[in-house]
Design a protein around this motif. Structure first.
Motif, mmCIF file in Angstrom:
data_model
loop_
_atom_site.group_PDB
_atom_site.id
_atom_site.type_symbol
_atom_site.label_atom_id
_atom_site.label_comp_id
_atom_site.label_asym_id
_atom_site.label_seq_id
_atom_site.Cartn_x
_atom_site.Cartn_y
_atom_site.Cartn_z
ATOM 1 N N ILE A 114 0.859 -1.178 0.000
ATOM 2 C CA ILE A 114 0.000 0.000 0.000
ATOM 3 C C ILE A 114 0.898 1.232 0.000
ATOM 4 C CG2 ILE A 114 -1.826 1.259 1.183
ATOM 5 C CD1 ILE A 114 -2.530 -1.362 2.616
ATOM 6 N N ALA A 115 0.770 2.041 -1.040
ATOM 7 C CA ALA A 115 1.585 3.246 -1.159
ATOM 8 C C ALA A 115 0.763 4.471 -0.799
ATOM 9 C CB ALA A 115 2.125 3.380 -2.583
ATOM 10 N N GLU A 116 1.368 5.342 0.000
ATOM 11 C CA GLU A 116 0.748 6.614 0.358
ATOM 12 C C GLU A 116 1.309 7.714 -0.534
ATOM 13 O OE1 GLU A 116 -0.005 6.808 4.966
ATOM 14 O OE2 GLU A 116 2.068 6.252 4.547
ATOM 15 N N GLN A 117 0.516 8.715 -0.778
ATOM 16 C CA GLN A 117 0.913 9.824 -1.638
ATOM 17 C C GLN A 117 2.164 10.551 -1.120
ATOM 18 O OE1 GLN A 117 -2.254 12.610 -2.319
ATOM 19 N NE2 GLN A 117 -1.195 13.637 -3.976
ATOM 20 N N VAL A 118 2.437 10.462 0.171
ATOM 21 C CA VAL A 118 3.598 11.140 0.750
ATOM 22 C C VAL A 118 4.907 10.411 0.473
ATOM 23 C CG1 VAL A 118 2.296 12.326 2.559
ATOM 24 C CG2 VAL A 118 3.263 10.043 2.995
ATOM 25 N N GLY A 119 4.827 9.171 -0.087
ATOM 26 C CA GLY A 119 6.044 8.457 -0.462
ATOM 27 C C GLY A 119 6.418 7.286 0.419
ATOM 28 N N VAL A 120 5.483 6.766 1.176
ATOM 29 C CA VAL A 120 5.749 5.614 2.035
ATOM 30 C C VAL A 120 4.942 4.428 1.510
ATOM 31 C CG1 VAL A 120 5.631 4.700 4.391
ATOM 32 C CG2 VAL A 120 6.122 7.132 4.014
ATOM 33 N N VAL A 121 5.620 3.271 1.381
ATOM 34 C CA VAL A 121 4.963 2.040 0.929
ATOM 35 C C VAL A 121 4.990 1.044 2.083
ATOM 36 C CG1 VAL A 121 4.966 0.159 -0.740
ATOM 37 C CG2 VAL A 121 5.701 2.453 -1.455
ATOM 38 N N HIS A 122 3.816 0.579 2.463
ATOM 39 C CA HIS A 122 3.663 -0.361 3.573
ATOM 40 C C HIS A 122 3.411 -1.766 3.042
ATOM 41 C CE1 HIS A 122 3.265 2.970 6.421
ATOM 42 N NE2 HIS A 122 2.524 3.553 5.501
ATOM 43 N N ILE A 123 3.733 -2.748 3.878
ATOM 44 C CA ILE A 123 3.426 -4.147 3.560
ATOM 45 C C ILE A 123 2.270 -4.594 4.439
ATOM 46 C CG2 ILE A 123 4.248 -6.532 3.629
ATOM 47 C CD1 ILE A 123 7.057 -5.466 3.101
ATOM 48 N N LEU A 124 1.254 -5.152 3.801
ATOM 49 C CA LEU A 124 0.096 -5.696 4.497
ATOM 50 C C LEU A 124 -0.018 -7.170 4.142
ATOM 51 C CD1 LEU A 124 -2.571 -5.152 6.158
ATOM 52 C CD2 LEU A 124 -3.679 -4.887 3.925
ATOM 53 N N TYR A 125 -0.022 -8.027 5.153
ATOM 54 C CA TYR A 125 -0.211 -9.456 4.912
ATOM 55 C C TYR A 125 -1.699 -9.759 4.831
ATOM 56 C CZ TYR A 125 4.714 -10.372 5.444
ATOM 57 O OH TYR A 125 6.069 -10.393 5.250
ATOM 58 N N LEU A 126 -2.036 -10.825 4.163
ATOM 59 C CA LEU A 126 -3.442 -11.170 3.942
ATOM 60 C C LEU A 126 -4.199 -11.439 5.240
ATOM 61 C CD1 LEU A 126 -3.203 -13.349 0.714
ATOM 62 C CD2 LEU A 126 -3.739 -10.925 0.945
#
Length: 172
Positions: A114-126
């Motif tokens: 999941i990428a945020e407009q501010v430039g941070v990409v998070h990992i989300l597990y199912l």
């Protein structure tokens, strides 16, 4: 959709509804199957009865309610009636700042990115676990603004088709 103005009851009045008009039988089935979506669409924190929800979702011209509107024009390509299974929404994570991308790496890892407009990409597990450590943080290199509607910033990302082997990720 060529019927958007009708679905949102905007044609002629110039007013746009925040949701499409639903046919009464579909509306009742939707409410029964997805009560959380009904509360969200009704902007209510409490339970909304089927009758109240469907009254809110009705549209004056019932020949243009969803999903029956797709059958109004038979001169064009064949269209399939809506399926209840495609309209339910479930919140999977909250607390993010303007998420703009939800994707996977096609690496069989069961991770969503999941990428945020501010430039941070998070990992989300199912299973719903959001990792504390970001996958990517380029926030200091991203130009954003606090102005409402500003579309600058991190806007997209794609994983190389051989990401599992080469680790290449493309960001825009």
């Amino acid at each position: 959709s060529p019927y958007s103005a009708h679905l949102f009851d905007a044609e002629g009045t110039g007013l746009v509804r925040p949701h499409p008009g639903l046919c009464s039988s579909y509306c009742a089935r939707l409410h029964a199957r997805c009560p959380a979506l009904a509360r969200y669409m009704a902007k209510s924190n409490s339970s909304t009865t089927s009758a109240d929800f469907c009254k809110l979702m009705e549209i004056p011209d019932t020949s243009y309610c969803y999903p029956d509107v797709v059958e109004v024009d038979t001169s064009g390509p064949t269209r399939k009636r809506g399926d209840l299974g495609c309209l339910c929404v479930k919140e999977i994570v909250d607390g993010l700042r303007n998420p703009v991308v939800l994707t996977h790496a096609n690496d069989n890892s069961s991770r969503l990115f999941i990428a945020e407009q501010v430039g941070v990409v998070h990992i989300l597990y199912l299973n719903g676990t959001l990792l504390d450590e970001p996958f990517l943080n380029i926030e200091s290199s991203i130009l954003t603004s606090s102005s409402r509607g500003d579309e600058r910033g991190f806007l997209g990302m794609a994983f190389h088709r051989n990401y599992a082997k080469n680790g290449h990720v493309f960001v825009y």
